[in-house]
Design a protein around this motif. Sequence first.
Motif, PDB file in Angstrom:
ATOM      1  N   MET A 101       0.922  -1.298   0.121  1.00  0.00           N
ATOM      2  CA  MET A 101       0.040   0.295   0.035  1.00  0.00           C
ATOM      3  C   MET A 101       0.938   1.207  -0.083  1.00  0.00           C
ATOM      4  O   MET A 101       0.496   2.340  -0.405  1.00  0.00           O
ATOM      5  CB  MET A 101      -0.971  -0.040   1.183  1.00  0.00           C
ATOM      6  N   GLU A 102       1.725   1.399   0.760  1.00  0.00           N
ATOM      7  CA  GLU A 102       2.880   2.386   1.039  1.00  0.00           C
ATOM      8  C   GLU A 102       3.434   2.530  -0.509  1.00  0.00           C
ATOM      9  O   GLU A 102       3.688   3.805  -0.926  1.00  0.00           O
ATOM     10  CB  GLU A 102       4.140   2.272   1.869  1.00  0.00           C
ATOM     11  N   GLN A 103       3.750   1.568  -1.236  1.00  0.00           N
ATOM     12  CA  GLN A 103       4.384   1.623  -2.781  1.00  0.00           C
ATOM     13  C   GLN A 103       3.211   2.273  -3.700  1.00  0.00           C
ATOM     14  O   GLN A 103       3.643   2.910  -4.660  1.00  0.00           O
ATOM     15  CB  GLN A 103       4.904   0.394  -3.190  1.00  0.00           C
ATOM     16  N   TYR A 104       2.008   1.904  -3.631  1.00  0.00           N
ATOM     17  CA  TYR A 104       0.897   2.629  -4.206  1.00  0.00           C
ATOM     18  C   TYR A 104       0.580   4.064  -3.984  1.00  0.00           C
ATOM     19  O   TYR A 104       0.288   4.791  -4.682  1.00  0.00           O
ATOM     20  CB  TYR A 104      -0.175   1.852  -4.133  1.00  0.00           C
ATOM     21  N   ILE A 122       8.204   5.781   8.853  1.00  0.00           N
ATOM     22  CA  ILE A 122       7.843   6.687   7.968  1.00  0.00           C
ATOM     23  C   ILE A 122       6.281   7.097   7.732  1.00  0.00           C
ATOM     24  O   ILE A 122       5.939   7.869   7.092  1.00  0.00           O
ATOM     25  CB  ILE A 122       8.446   6.263   6.471  1.00  0.00           C
ATOM     26  N   VAL A 123       5.366   6.178   8.511  1.00  0.00           N
ATOM     27  CA  VAL A 123       4.106   6.349   8.454  1.00  0.00           C
ATOM     28  C   VAL A 123       3.501   6.917   9.943  1.00  0.00           C
ATOM     29  O   VAL A 123       3.770   6.133  10.668  1.00  0.00           O
ATOM     30  CB  VAL A 123       3.445   5.177   7.854  1.00  0.00           C
ATOM     31  N   PRO A 124       3.033   8.021   9.944  1.00  0.00           N
ATOM     32  CA  PRO A 124       2.841   8.599  11.422  1.00  0.00           C
ATOM     33  C   PRO A 124       1.680   7.736  11.974  1.00  0.00           C
ATOM     34  O   PRO A 124       1.368   7.548  13.150  1.00  0.00           O
ATOM     35  CB  PRO A 124       2.298   9.967  11.193  1.00  0.00           C
ATOM     36  N   THR A 125       0.683   7.255  11.171  1.00  0.00           N
ATOM     37  CA  THR A 125      -0.471   6.543  11.496  1.00  0.00           C
ATOM     38  C   THR A 125      -0.049   5.022  12.296  1.00  0.00           C
ATOM     39  O   THR A 125      -0.353   4.833  13.277  1.00  0.00           O
ATOM     40  CB  THR A 125      -1.513   5.992  10.559  1.00  0.00           C
ATOM     41  N   LEU A 126       1.004   4.416  11.617  1.00  0.00           N
ATOM     42  CA  LEU A 126       1.450   3.228  12.055  1.00  0.00           C
ATOM     43  C   LEU A 126       2.413   3.527  13.443  1.00  0.00           C
ATOM     44  O   LEU A 126       2.566   2.351  14.106  1.00  0.00           O
ATOM     45  CB  LEU A 126       2.379   2.580  11.177  1.00  0.00           C
ATOM     46  N   VAL A 127       2.881   4.562  13.772  1.00  0.00           N
ATOM     47  CA  VAL A 127       3.573   4.928  14.800  1.00  0.00           C
ATOM     48  C   VAL A 127       2.674   4.525  16.092  1.00  0.00           C
ATOM     49  O   VAL A 127       3.143   4.244  17.045  1.00  0.00           O
ATOM     50  CB  VAL A 127       4.246   6.296  14.752  1.00  0.00           C
ATOM     51  N   LYS A 128       1.487   5.052  15.746  1.00  0.00           N
ATOM     52  CA  LYS A 128       0.562   4.958  16.969  1.00  0.00           C
ATOM     53  C   LYS A 128       0.238   3.713  17.423  1.00  0.00           C
ATOM     54  O   LYS A 128       0.394   3.392  18.746  1.00  0.00           O
ATOM     55  CB  LYS A 128      -0.735   5.989  16.660  1.00  0.00           C
ATOM     56  N   PHE A 129       0.032   2.911  16.307  1.00  0.00           N
ATOM     57  CA  PHE A 129      -0.436   1.525  16.517  1.00  0.00           C
ATOM     58  C   PHE A 129       0.826   0.904  17.009  1.00  0.00           C
ATOM     59  O   PHE A 129       0.906  -0.266  17.788  1.00  0.00           O
ATOM     60  CB  PHE A 129      -0.824   0.793  15.591  1.00  0.00           C
ATOM     61  N   TYR A 130       2.078   1.105  16.768  1.00  0.00           N
ATOM     62  CA  TYR A 130       3.179   0.428  17.213  1.00  0.00           C
ATOM     63  C   TYR A 130       3.469   0.661  18.538  1.00  0.00           C
ATOM     64  O   TYR A 130       3.995  -0.248  19.122  1.00  0.00           O
ATOM     65  CB  TYR A 130       4.467   0.869  16.326  1.00  0.00           C
ATOM     66  N   HIS A 131       3.252   1.925  19.162  1.00  0.00           N
ATOM     67  CA  HIS A 131       3.493   2.190  20.400  1.00  0.00           C
ATOM     68  C   HIS A 131       2.222   1.517  21.324  1.00  0.00           C
ATOM     69  O   HIS A 131       2.421   1.076  22.403  1.00  0.00           O
ATOM     70  CB  HIS A 131       3.321   3.574  20.536  1.00  0.00           C
ATOM     71  N   GLN A 132       1.304   1.303  20.626  1.00  0.00           N
ATOM     72  CA  GLN A 132       0.065   0.545  21.127  1.00  0.00           C
ATOM     73  C   GLN A 132       0.577  -0.918  21.259  1.00  0.00           C
ATOM     74  O   GLN A 132       0.249  -1.328  22.606  1.00  0.00           O
ATOM     75  CB  GLN A 132      -1.228   0.764  20.475  1.00  0.00           C
ATOM     76  N   ALA A 133       1.006  -1.466  20.604  1.00  0.00           N
ATOM     77  CA  ALA A 133       1.321  -2.745  20.665  1.00  0.00           C
ATOM     78  C   ALA A 133       2.475  -3.090  21.386  1.00  0.00           C
ATOM     79  O   ALA A 133       2.735  -4.004  22.187  1.00  0.00           O
ATOM     80  CB  ALA A 133       1.938  -3.189  18.954  1.00  0.00           C
ATOM     81  N   SER A 134       3.538  -2.165  21.539  1.00  0.00           N
ATOM     82  CA  SER A 134       4.370  -2.230  22.502  1.00  0.00           C
ATOM     83  C   SER A 134       4.203  -2.094  23.891  1.00  0.00           C
ATOM     84  O   SER A 134       4.443  -2.852  24.761  1.00  0.00           O
ATOM     85  CB  SER A 134       5.581  -1.055  22.146  1.00  0.00           C
ATOM     86  N   GLU A 135       3.086  -1.071  24.289  1.00  0.00           N
ATOM     87  CA  GLU A 135       2.597  -1.159  25.739  1.00  0.00           C
ATOM     88  C   GLU A 135       1.885  -2.525  25.906  1.00  0.00           C
ATOM     89  O   GLU A 135       2.002  -2.929  27.017  1.00  0.00           O
ATOM     90  CB  GLU A 135       1.743   0.031  25.869  1.00  0.00           C
ATOM     91  N   ALA A 136       1.020  -3.207  24.928  1.00  0.00           N
ATOM     92  CA  ALA A 136       0.303  -4.385  25.261  1.00  0.00           C
ATOM     93  C   ALA A 136       1.303  -5.462  25.416  1.00  0.00           C
ATOM     94  O   ALA A 136       1.135  -6.494  26.126  1.00  0.00           O
ATOM     95  CB  ALA A 136      -0.443  -4.461  24.104  1.00  0.00           C
ATOM     96  N   TYR A 137       2.430  -5.340  24.576  1.00  0.00           N
ATOM     97  CA  TYR A 137       3.459  -6.397  24.673  1.00  0.00           C
ATOM     98  C   TYR A 137       4.198  -6.394  25.970  1.00  0.00           C
ATOM     99  O   TYR A 137       4.368  -7.511  26.846  1.00  0.00           O
ATOM    100  CB  TYR A 137       4.525  -6.252  23.636  1.00  0.00           C
ATOM    101  N   GLU A 138       4.702  -5.403  26.446  1.00  0.00           N
ATOM    102  CA  GLU A 138       5.218  -5.063  28.091  1.00  0.00           C
ATOM    103  C   GLU A 138       4.025  -5.594  28.964  1.00  0.00           C
ATOM    104  O   GLU A 138       4.635  -6.417  29.984  1.00  0.00           O
ATOM    105  CB  GLU A 138       5.452  -3.614  28.405  1.00  0.00           C
ATOM    106  N   GLN A 139       2.917  -5.318  28.840  1.00  0.00           N
ATOM    107  CA  GLN A 139       1.893  -5.831  29.912  1.00  0.00           C
ATOM    108  C   GLN A 139       1.691  -7.178  29.983  1.00  0.00           C
ATOM    109  O   GLN A 139       1.785  -8.003  30.705  1.00  0.00           O
ATOM    110  CB  GLN A 139       0.508  -5.370  29.486  1.00  0.00           C
ATOM    111  N   ALA A 140       1.575  -7.786  28.610  1.00  0.00           N
ATOM    112  CA  ALA A 140       1.473  -9.624  28.635  1.00  0.00           C
ATOM    113  C   ALA A 140       2.835 -10.109  29.177  1.00  0.00           C
ATOM    114  O   ALA A 140       2.703 -11.040  29.900  1.00  0.00           O
ATOM    115  CB  ALA A 140       1.404  -9.703  27.217  1.00  0.00           C
ATOM    116  N   CYS A 141       3.959  -9.601  28.780  1.00  0.00           N
ATOM    117  CA  CYS A 141       5.308  -9.875  29.098  1.00  0.00           C
ATOM    118  C   CYS A 141       5.393 -10.003  30.915  1.00  0.00           C
ATOM    119  O   CYS A 141       5.806 -11.083  31.492  1.00  0.00           O
ATOM    120  CB  CYS A 141       6.457  -9.030  28.638  1.00  0.00           C
TER     121      CYS A 141
END
Length: 871
Positions: free
Chosen positions: A671-674, A730-749
Amino acid sequence: MAKSSADDDELRRACETAIENKQKVVLSMRVAKCTGMWNKAGKLGRGSAMAKPRVLAISVKTKGKRTKAFLRVMKYSNGGVLEPDKLYKLKHLSKVEVVSNDPSGCTFTLGFDNLRNQSVAPPQWMMRNVDDRNRILLSMLNICRDSGDLPKVVGIDIVEMALWAKKNTQAIPKPQQTSFQEGFTPVVITETDMQVTVEKELVSQAEEEDMEALLDTYVMDIGEADAFSERLKRELQALEAANVHAIMENETLIHQVLHGLEVASTCVEDMDEWLCMFNIKLRHMREDIESIEAGNNRLEMQSLNNKSLVEELDKLLAKLRMPAEYATCLMGGSFDEASMFDNMESCEWLGSALSSLEVPNLEPCFAKMRAVTEKHSELENMKSTYARRACDFLKKYFTGLVDFMLNDKTYFSQVGQLKKPDHADLRYKSRTYGRLLQHLKSLDKNFLVPLRRAYCSSMNMLLKREAREFAIELRASALLPRNPIVWLEGALNANQSTYEDTSTISEVYTLMLTVFIPVLADECSFFTQFMCFELAPPVPAEDDNNNNDDAGDKGYAGKPTLDMGALNESLQELLDGLQEEFFGLIDWAYKIDPLRCISMHGTTERYLSDKKFDQSGFVHMLLDDMESRIGMLFSRFVDDICHQIERNEKNLRQVGVLSYIPRFAVLATRMEQYVQGQSRDLVDQAYTKLVTIMFVTLDKISQADAKYADVLLLENYAAFQNSVYELANIVPTLVKFYHQASEAYEQACSRFITTIIYYQFEKLFNFARKVEDLITSINPEEIPFQLGVSKSDLRKVIRSNLSGVDKSVAAMYKKMQKNLTSAEELLPSLWDKCKTEFLDKYTVFSQLVAKVYPAENVPGVPEMREILASM
């Protein structure tokens, strides 16, 4: 005696300079102008204005044998320079009055009979002394006596003034600089031209001597007034008696005079009769002359009216006259290209002829004449006939041009050959009749409605045929992938390299827009001008953001004209059905590769942002519809992917990394290529919807098996972070979800590590927790005596958990290794976190034991750190 300002030569020269019209100043004196009233005490009243310094100058102007005298009032400017203020002609001086309330007698007023506003009190002029007053008043009276009209003098004794004038005929001594009344600026003047002359006195010298002798003869006391009066009466009676006696002695002469008077009276009566007769004859003659003049005037007026009437009738006849060549052309002429010049001349004449027979170009009195109404009806009939003939011809002409192109296949795309629409020849032939359309609109624009409809219908068929043939050939020439592309389905190891290149689809769509959007915009613009639509001027580029979003009003400023509704209807007929050709191309591209909707959306946005297409409202609407169609198809594609993701939760047992996590990374990369800098909002909305569904589905799947929920969450969140790490940079929208996944990962760990630790050392850390709870309420020395936390309980816990601590730690490692599906990637980092967490908990336990059970021996923290480090 102080020097008078009348002897100041400098003052006189300053006055002459201020006048500047070559007049000679014979007298100039400083005065004070006051407008207040004198009270009984001889002082100015409180309410009066302060005296103002002024200069009164008497000037003379000689023109031939005539001499004019003027009284000028001069005032001082801010710089102390004299400048003119008022001007009076001395021949209009009618009254000189000395103010009686001023005991000094130095204040007087001047009255002029030519002043417009006689209701306003004249200004009061206050002199320094009586000599200055007498000097200027005598000068004015002498000038007025020379002109033959003396003014009325009030409040001044003429005899006294005459005596003063006689006394002051001697030479005036040399001037001395002196100060005037307070508030005035002294000016040095000379005595030239200011010496008072009494060559023409008010009372002659002989008369004055007789008056003095008479007064000396009758010098009496006040008590002898009655005797003096009786004496005068007796002398008057004696004089009257002597006059009567003299008359009686001359009786003969009187009779002669009376006889002469009677003869003269008779002559006068005869002359009066003659004059009466002459007067009657003159009156009759005057009446005859007036009658003749009235008749001549009526004849002259009638002649002028007849002449004007003939001229007006000639003009009217010129308007009613119809040239034969114009009538022939309008009623049955040809519309061939060679005859268009004659048609244009005939239309211009017809329009001007109709306009000339209407008010206000025609006088209202002529508008109701029978000849005018009949001629107007004839012209209206001619106009209708000509307009109907022209419209029928043009409808057949335009339809014939389009049918010729439709029947010729060389105008359209063929197999192996793309043909761009070319309407240059069609427009060239149509412009031949452009002026004819303008004349038709000026004659009656209602005739253009069926003509516009016929033109739009023919051109609509041509445009749809061109778009259809062009799109078919484009799709046939495109290189397509062999297998259809299905996203988020297939093998787990799917990656970007498994998908074939579909850039040809975007190129096809871009070429379609590049060719047809300018053509359609040009057609709309040509139709608007060719079919004579009146529109407001285009909006400047800087004001485009304020335009109305209505498709029919785009690109035009101000309120729409009356033709805007008709234009919108005609353009809709012109372009109706063309969107289906573009929609078919979009649907074709979507079936091959749904992600190509991104590039097609970006291409459409680029054309929408182009200002040159704003004036083509329906082209802009077509682009909006295409953009909406692409967005709808892409949203359907995203919804299908979300449905595929949600189907994962229906499985009974899910372990390891879910299949849609790595496939999403592949999808996002493509999608980013398009995107290529466009359609960012469309892709960001898709990211938000997909990732949200992914995380929600992951949570639902983890809740199905609580024992392995944390393992499933941390493995999938870790896999999401690893797969989108590069895109998140490079994609600001995915940065938000990346941090959300990081927080969920730390809690699960954290939850997973706590479970692993408590699985082997549950009794040890539960004992520590009991001690922590008690130490907050009782003293540490009393805790060993409490139930469940005694020293013997402590020793049991130590023997069961710490006797073989290295084996327990190894078992904890094996437990973690067994639970993790992707152990090679996550186990090292999780084991390090587990050792750190265990050491922190054991440090707290060791500190509690040292504080509550100081005599008990437990492995120290350094020893435990070495054991963990060796594992």
